[in-house]
Design an enzyme around this catalytic site. Structure first.
Site, short mmCIF file in Angstrom:
data_model
loop_
_atom_site.label_atom_id
_atom_site.label_comp_id
_atom_site.label_asym_id
_atom_site.label_seq_id
_atom_site.Cartn_x
_atom_site.Cartn_y
_atom_site.Cartn_z
N CYS B 62 -1.87 -5.36 -5.29
CA CYS B 62 -0.64 -6.14 -5.40
C CYS B 62 0.04 -6.23 -4.03
CB CYS B 62 0.29 -5.51 -6.42
SG CYS B 62 0.95 -3.93 -5.90
N ALA B 65 0.91 -3.02 -2.46
CA ALA B 65 -0.26 -2.37 -1.86
C ALA B 65 -0.52 -2.94 -0.48
CB ALA B 65 -1.48 -2.54 -2.75
N ARG B 96 -5.84 5.95 1.97
CA ARG B 96 -6.56 5.07 2.87
C ARG B 96 -7.05 5.78 4.13
NH1 ARG B 96 -5.51 0.17 5.64
NH2 ARG B 96 -7.16 -1.31 5.11
N HIS B 195 0.60 -8.50 2.86
CA HIS B 195 0.40 -8.46 4.31
C HIS B 195 1.34 -9.44 4.99
CE1 HIS B 195 -4.03 -7.64 3.07
NE2 HIS B 195 -3.34 -6.52 3.06
#
Lengths: 72, 494
Positions: B62, B65, B96, B195
């Site tokens: 999403c 994220a 990550r 992003h």
């Protein structure tokens, strides 16, 4: 009336980029491209046409301009 | 299995789509394609960045994220508040593997989880007061943080909290940048919009902070590494190459990045973009506002590294170009030794990739250096421009897929039976149970780095370790010779 960022590619051609539409296309031709003015109808390599009022003096690329959809 | 022809690949796609109802089939067909080098623009063969179909399993994330997990999270000396319920931050905490140096909890906060832990009353009465209190509390507990970012989770947008005003107020009180990020999970079709939102927040709240401040002494060789997430140390093994060729890496972010580096990025001469998908927005902005050119590079595998180093050096003078050649020459023996050792063990193996960001196209070169062949590749959340770049990298008549569903991925792998699948955590155990070697390529399967010459040695070792692992022929019980004998044994017992 999308905001379009126009930048020069490494090869020297102008690139027409619309972030929201994911459109990244080379500009094939510009109606007015003189030392005094830049703009008018802009044709892309995919065949679509866009329009911006000719700007004077010509913008320094990269630049963000507001385009309209052209006819045809 | 020999490489498929174009017709066979098309047939495979048709067969996989067979189970869907008519409407879903029509929609999904647009996302699967056969690579064709003659096609200039990807939009003629593949559709991407569209909403996933309801009812299918998608592997996408999403917007939260994309912003908290990918772009902002690795900035190590800032505190990133997961503003909203506790789960989003906790379940994605430190997953990550963005490595960094520093003392966690003192001056760096990368692997910690900060959350406003929304309760029912915060939804009903609004959470702005709580956010303000939280920020004051953070300041007393972690005075060495350089800034704070507020990463919105879904409810923030739904209840209409004004995190911007809280951020402004608190920033004034604390004298530190506080960045509100409107990355509510429901925005957009995948993490890709996250992003973009995160990039816009960097643009609006950070990049211009040192405009007009000329105290920073610039050199003509200043560059910034943007979009390297330092997974397993990737950025470090990339950075040394650039430094060895005489460039000064002023900023490196998000991986192992700091707020100061973010702010100094507009002072560099060239922006180097590794992950185009997540960081092109800010690079384009800096090109327009500060006139900093940007270029993409690829540090996977010696062929692509040499190519990229030369391309980067071409932007500078001859002394840099000479040093770039020296760097390539210096590492040549090392990478040749790696290839000599692993290529015979990996030659001709087929790989299928299904990851996100830049990897589906960037790692192809590294596999080819090892004599392996990538037979299918695809992105979770790419846009057209990513596929434009992929078409050239992939072989003709190979498979391209966008936002694959769980079923399609399983079915395609089952039919192609590649020697290696590279995808994410969620797919890993499924394929291992099917007896297909698998590498989790989101965070390098807890290994890494894979970037740079040093990373290539690890990459090659990992691929060999996975593909030639003796476990793969032990998946059948020793007394089961094949299906026929098993049936006979069963019959004899009856």
């Amino acid at each position: 009336m999308p905001n379009v960022m126009i930048r020069r590619k490494d090869s020297g051609e102008l690139l027409f980029y619309v972030a929201k539409k994911d459109l990244e296309e080379t500009i094939a031709s510009v109606q007015v491209d003189t030392a005094l003015q830049w703009g008018g109808e802009v044709a892309l390599t995919d065949g679509s046409r866009w329009y911006v009022e000719p700007i004077s003096p010509p913008p320094v690329f990269p630049a963000t301009l507001r385009f309209r959809r052209g006819e045809g | 299995m020999p490489a498929l022809t174009r017709e066979e690949t098309l047939e495979l796609i048709q067969e996989v789509l067979e189970v869907y109802p008519e409407k879903a089939k029509k929609d999904r067909a647009k996302h699967l394609a056969v690579n064709d080098h003659d096609i200039e623009q990807s939009k003629k063969c593949i559709t991407s960045n569209r909403k996933s179909l309801p009812g299918v399993m998608t592997i996408r994330g999403c917007a939260y994220a994309g912003s908290k997990g990918v772009v902002w999270g690795p900035i190590k000396d800032m505190i990133h508040i997961s503003h909203g319920p506790v789960g989003c931050g906790q379940y994605s905490r430190a997953g990550r593997r963005n490595y960094y140096v520093g003392h966690t909890g003192v001056n760096t906060f990368g692997t910690m989880n900060f959350t406003s832990d929304f309760q029912e009353k915060d939804i009903v009465f609004g959470g702005d007061k709580k956010l303000g209190k939280l920020i004051t509390e953070l300041e007393s507990l972690f005075p060495l943080s350089k800034g704070i970012s507020v990463q919105s989770e879904c409810p923030i947008g739904l209840i209409g909290d004004d995190i911007e005003s809280v951020a402004r107020e608190q920033a004034k009180a604390l004298g530190k940048p506080i960045v509100p990020v409107r990355c509510e999970g429901f925005r957009g079709v995948s993490q890709s919009l996250g992003h973009h939102i995160a990039n816009d927040a960097i643009r609006d709240w950070v990049i211009g902070n040192r405009d007009g401040d000329e105290r920073f002494v610039a050199t003509p060789y200043d560059v910034a590494i943007i979009g390297d997430y330092n997974i397993g140390g990737d950025a470090w093994s990339s950075r040394i190459l650039l430094e060895e060729m005489g460039l000064r890496v002023v900023a490196q972010w998000p991986g192992d990045g700091t707020l100061a580096e973010l702010e100094l990025t507009p002072k560099v001469k060239l922006n180097l973009i590794h992950c185009y998908r997540s960081m092109n927005y800010i690079s384009r902005f800096m090109e327009e506002k500060y006139g900093i050119p940007w270029m993409e590079y690829n540090f996977f595998g010696p062929t692509k590294i040499a190519e990229s180093l030369r391309k980067i050096a071409a932007r500078f003078d001859e002394s840099i170009q000479a040093k770039a050649e020296a760097v390539i020459a210096r590492y040549q023996a090392q990478s040749e030794a790696v290839i000599a050792k692993y290529r015979p063990r990996l030659e001709g193996k087929k790989v299928m990739l299904y990851v996100g960001g830049l990897r589906p196209r960037h790692v192809i070169g590294a596999y080819e250096d090892l004599g392996m062949e990538v037979v299918g590749t695809g992105y979770e959340f790419a846009h057209n421009d990513d596929y434009d770049r992929t078409i050239k990298e992939m072989g003709n008549a190979t498979l391209l897929y966008d936002d694959l569903t769980g079923f399609e991925l399983e079915e395609i792998v089952q039919r192609i039976r590649p020697d290696l699948v590279g995808s994410g955590v969620k797919e890993k155990y499924l394929f291992q149970k099917m007896g297909i070697p698998f590498r989790q390529m989101h965070s390098w399967d807890y290994s890494g780095p894979y970037h740079g010459y040093d990373g290539f040695a690890i990459f090659a070792r990992d691929m060999d370790m996975t593909i030639n692992n003796p476990c793969w022929d032990k998946l059948k019980a020793p007394w089961v010779k094949d299906a026929a004998t098993a049936a006979a044994a069963l019959a004899a017992r009856a």
